[in-house]
Design an enzyme around this catalytic site. Sequence first.
Site, PDB file in Angstrom:
ATOM      1  N   HIS A 159      29.346  11.957   2.263  1.00 20.85           N
ATOM      2  CA  HIS A 159      30.012  12.392   3.408  1.00 20.85           C
ATOM      3  C   HIS A 159      29.798  11.065   4.293  1.00 20.85           C
ATOM      4  O   HIS A 159      28.779  10.818   4.574  1.00 20.85           O
ATOM      5  CB  HIS A 159      29.214  13.525   4.055  1.00 20.85           C
TER       6      HIS A 159
ATOM      7  N   CYS B 223      28.809  12.815  15.636  1.00 19.66           N
ATOM      8  CA  CYS B 223      27.417  13.605  15.527  1.00 19.66           C
ATOM      9  C   CYS B 223      26.958  13.742  17.029  1.00 19.66           C
ATOM     10  O   CYS B 223      26.753  12.363  17.437  1.00 19.66           O
ATOM     11  CB  CYS B 223      26.381  13.385  14.564  1.00 19.66           C
TER      12      CYS B 223
ATOM     13  N   ASN C  20      34.150  10.997  10.986  1.00 20.95           N
ATOM     14  CA  ASN C  20      34.052  10.663   9.515  1.00 20.95           C
ATOM     15  C   ASN C  20      35.324   9.848   9.159  1.00 20.95           C
ATOM     16  O   ASN C  20      36.445  10.026   9.724  1.00 20.95           O
ATOM     17  CB  ASN C  20      34.527  12.104   8.722  1.00 20.95           C
TER      18      ASN C  20
ATOM     19  N   HIS D 170      30.615   8.655   7.398  1.00 17.95           N
ATOM     20  CA  HIS D 170      31.233   8.342   8.768  1.00 17.95           C
ATOM     21  C   HIS D 170      31.798   6.851   8.613  1.00 17.95           C
ATOM     22  O   HIS D 170      31.416   6.326   8.128  1.00 17.95           O
ATOM     23  CB  HIS D 170      30.394   8.575   9.942  1.00 17.95           C
TER      24      HIS D 170
ATOM     25  N   ARG E  19      34.966  21.182  12.096  1.00 21.39           N
ATOM     26  CA  ARG E  19      33.826  21.180  12.566  1.00 21.39           C
ATOM     27  C   ARG E  19      33.183  19.850  13.241  1.00 21.39           C
ATOM     28  O   ARG E  19      33.188  19.667  14.004  1.00 21.39           O
ATOM     29  CB  ARG E  19      32.815  22.001  11.346  1.00 21.39           C
ATOM     30  N   ASP E  20      32.951  18.985  12.176  1.00 22.37           N
ATOM     31  CA  ASP E  20      32.326  17.885  12.518  1.00 22.37           C
ATOM     32  C   ASP E  20      33.243  17.021  13.471  1.00 22.37           C
ATOM     33  O   ASP E  20      33.082  16.239  14.270  1.00 22.37           O
ATOM     34  CB  ASP E  20      32.215  16.967  11.347  1.00 22.37           C
TER      35      ASP E  20
HETATM   36  P1  HMG Z   1      15.467  25.292  19.095  1.00 18.54           P
HETATM   37  O1  HMG Z   1      15.768  24.842  20.516  1.00 18.54           O
HETATM   38  O2  HMG Z   1      14.290  24.496  18.762  1.00 18.54           O
HETATM   39  O3  HMG Z   1      15.651  26.796  18.790  1.00 18.54           O
HETATM   40  O4  HMG Z   1      16.729  24.698  18.228  1.00 18.54           O
HETATM   41  P2  HMG Z   1      15.120  27.876  19.334  1.00 18.54           P
HETATM   42  O5  HMG Z   1      14.788  28.911  18.229  1.00 18.54           O
HETATM   43  O6  HMG Z   1      13.803  27.862  20.388  1.00 18.54           O
HETATM   44  O7  HMG Z   1      16.357  28.676  20.064  1.00 18.54           O
HETATM   45  C1  HMG Z   1      16.723  28.082  21.303  1.00 18.54           C
HETATM   46  C2  HMG Z   1      17.953  28.997  21.796  1.00 18.54           C
HETATM   47  O8  HMG Z   1      19.175  28.855  20.912  1.00 18.54           O
HETATM   48  C3  HMG Z   1      17.491  30.537  21.879  1.00 18.54           C
HETATM   49  O9  HMG Z   1      18.244  31.136  22.919  1.00 18.54           O
HETATM   50  C4  HMG Z   1      18.062  31.215  20.449  1.00 18.54           C
HETATM   51  O10 HMG Z   1      18.277  32.351  20.355  1.00 18.54           O
HETATM   52  C5  HMG Z   1      19.382  30.082  20.346  1.00 18.54           C
HETATM   53  P3  HMG Z   1      17.684  31.700  24.095  1.00 18.54           P
HETATM   54  O11 HMG Z   1      16.656  32.504  23.685  1.00 18.54           O
HETATM   55  O12 HMG Z   1      17.056  30.332  24.904  1.00 18.54           O
HETATM   56  O13 HMG Z   1      18.841  31.957  25.081  1.00 18.54           O
HETATM   57  N1  HMG Z   1      19.743  29.760  19.099  1.00 18.54           N
HETATM   58  C6  HMG Z   1      20.696  30.355  18.484  1.00 18.54           C
HETATM   59  N2  HMG Z   1      21.925  30.490  18.924  1.00 18.54           N
HETATM   60  C7  HMG Z   1      22.881  30.617  18.119  1.00 18.54           C
HETATM   61  N3  HMG Z   1      22.909  30.513  16.821  1.00 18.54           N
HETATM   62  C8  HMG Z   1      21.886  29.958  16.225  1.00 18.54           C
HETATM   63  C9  HMG Z   1      20.762  29.729  16.983  1.00 18.54           C
HETATM   64  N4  HMG Z   1      19.462  29.394  16.787  1.00 18.54           N
HETATM   65  C10 HMG Z   1      18.703  29.410  17.870  1.00 18.54           C
HETATM   66  N5  HMG Z   1      21.782  29.553  14.873  1.00 18.54           N
HETATM   67  C11 HMG Z   1      18.166  24.853  16.512  1.00 18.54           C
HETATM   68  C12 HMG Z   1      16.708  24.668  16.808  1.00 18.54           C
HETATM   69  C13 HMG Z   1      18.305  24.329  15.196  1.00 18.54           C
HETATM   70  C14 HMG Z   1      18.622  26.074  16.693  1.00 18.54           C
HETATM   71  C15 HMG Z   1      19.062  23.755  17.229  1.00 18.54           C
HETATM   72  O14 HMG Z   1      18.426  22.334  17.228  1.00 18.54           O
HETATM   73  C16 HMG Z   1      20.490  23.464  16.669  1.00 18.54           C
HETATM   74  O15 HMG Z   1      21.305  24.601  16.861  1.00 18.54           O
HETATM   75  N6  HMG Z   1      20.967  22.381  16.347  1.00 18.54           N
HETATM   76  C17 HMG Z   1      22.016  22.275  15.643  1.00 18.54           C
HETATM   77  C18 HMG Z   1      22.365  20.741  16.043  1.00 18.54           C
HETATM   78  C19 HMG Z   1      23.784  20.566  15.226  1.00 18.54           C
HETATM   79  O16 HMG Z   1      24.635  21.381  15.073  1.00 18.54           O
HETATM   80  N7  HMG Z   1      24.110  19.214  15.362  1.00 18.54           N
HETATM   81  C20 HMG Z   1      25.415  18.681  14.728  1.00 18.54           C
HETATM   82  C21 HMG Z   1      25.789  19.139  13.373  1.00 18.54           C
HETATM   83  S1  HMG Z   1      24.956  18.248  12.229  1.00 18.54           S
HETATM   84  C22 HMG Z   1      25.846  16.980  11.758  1.00 18.54           C
HETATM   85  O17 HMG Z   1      26.903  16.702  12.459  1.00 18.54           O
HETATM   86  C23 HMG Z   1      25.599  15.929  10.622  1.00 18.54           C
HETATM   87  C24 HMG Z   1      26.498  16.361   9.406  1.00 18.54           C
HETATM   88  O18 HMG Z   1      27.980  16.161   9.767  1.00 18.54           O
HETATM   89  C25 HMG Z   1      26.046  15.358   8.170  1.00 18.54           C
HETATM   90  C26 HMG Z   1      26.132  13.871   8.781  1.00 18.54           C
HETATM   91  O19 HMG Z   1      27.042  13.719   9.113  1.00 18.54           O
HETATM   92  O20 HMG Z   1      25.010  13.413   8.900  1.00 18.54           O
HETATM   93  C27 HMG Z   1      26.395  17.829   8.846  1.00 18.54           C
HETATM   94 MG    MG Z   2      28.855  14.178   9.797  1.00 17.88          MG
END
Ligand code: HMG
Ligand code: MG
Length: 301
Positions: free
Chosen positions: A207, A240, A249, A209, A15-16
């Site tokens: 966690h 990220c 990481n 990086h 994933r990450d």
């Molecule tokens: P948004 O644009 O505000 O949400 O995003 P929305 O509700 O307006 O939806 C936009 C579109 O996405 C819509 O589709 C939804 O249906 C769809 P459309 O109508 O335009 O066709 N949608 C989804 N589709 C599939 N699965 C879903 C989903 N939700 C909405 N769950 C949202 C808000 C939270 C969805 C967006 O910002 C998002 O997906 N963010 C995730 C970002 C991400 O994955 N970042 C990387 C992971 S975090 C990380 O790496 C850190 C970590 O490792 C720890 C660290 O190191 O710090 C964990």
């Molecule tokens: Mg991370």
Amino acid sequence: MALPKKARLFEVGPRDGLQNEATPVPTAAKIELIHRLQDAGLRLIEATAFVSPKWVPQMADNAEVMAGIRRKPGVIYPVLVPNMKGLDAAIAAGAEEVVVFGAATESFSKRNTNCTIDEGLARFAEVAQAAIAKGIRVRGDISVCLGCPYEGEVDPAAVVHVAKVLDAMGCYEITVCDTIGTGTAGKTRTVIEAVAKHIPVERIAGHFHDTYGQALTNIYAALECGVATFDSSVAGLGGCPYAKGATGNVATEDVLYLLDGLGIETGVDMTKLIAAGDYICGVLGRPTLSRVARAIRARAA
Ligand code: HMG
Ligand code: MG
């Protein structure tokens, strides 16, 4: 405090590690990587993310990955979930554990999940309630605990606030995340100790990086605080998409070498782990970022 005798390695490579790849990684390769990681003895493998494919295209094959895994008894395959839509899809895919991911700063919360910290926490509370009602475990990650790409220094009190809310909604584990790898050992200790005043240290994970090469020392500082669960990414893959310049990481191989050297049990086999790293590096056409994998291979050659 004496160091723990056992530690849990929470592998986040699929994933990450892969979420930031510019070109699509074949679904079959992600599945093969997961199989190799479980064969190496990893018991917690973050398999994919049920996030918006518009935000993170690389995770768009989440359901296919989950369907393709040959599940091994005793192994859990947590998945990232930002909202109810993600939870519904994760449940349909047979997830037994979901990870909600908040942030310690408003800027990072906005960039990563398009909402404020509190709006995010409200979504996660709904997710946690529905998940727990179905017997699904919920983990709570907190990004930018040791530095933010947009706001710089982070007040440990901001981390504690998010940790307490995640705890209250039923997260079994709270993960202190150094998203951009700027943390150092003293800061790691300060943040972990602040969180541990409210949440038992056995339920805190780290966690880190490795952007600034500090991850292993941060892990050692966390071990000294009593933390015994660490996220890592095979071959040090990843980053990220919403933290520019942040590298992957800490490499799982490097963490395993540290833990093996300290006599801390993990159940993970170094040779098989390095082979899993070689496999995915071969797919990506890139050398491993694990110093340990490089050193062991060079010695064997
Ligand atoms: P948004 O644009 O505000 O949400 O995003 P929305 O509700 O307006 O939806 C936009 C579109 O996405 C819509 O589709 C939804 O249906 C769809 P459309 O109508 O335009 O066709 N949608 C989804 N589709 C599939 N699965 C879903 C989903 N939700 C909405 N769950 C949202 C808000 C939270 C969805 C967006 O910002 C998002 O997906 N963010 C995730 C970002 C991400 O994955 N970042 C990387 C992971 S975090 C990380 O790496 C850190 C970590 O490792 C720890 C660290 O190191 O710090 C964990
Ligand atoms: Mg991370």
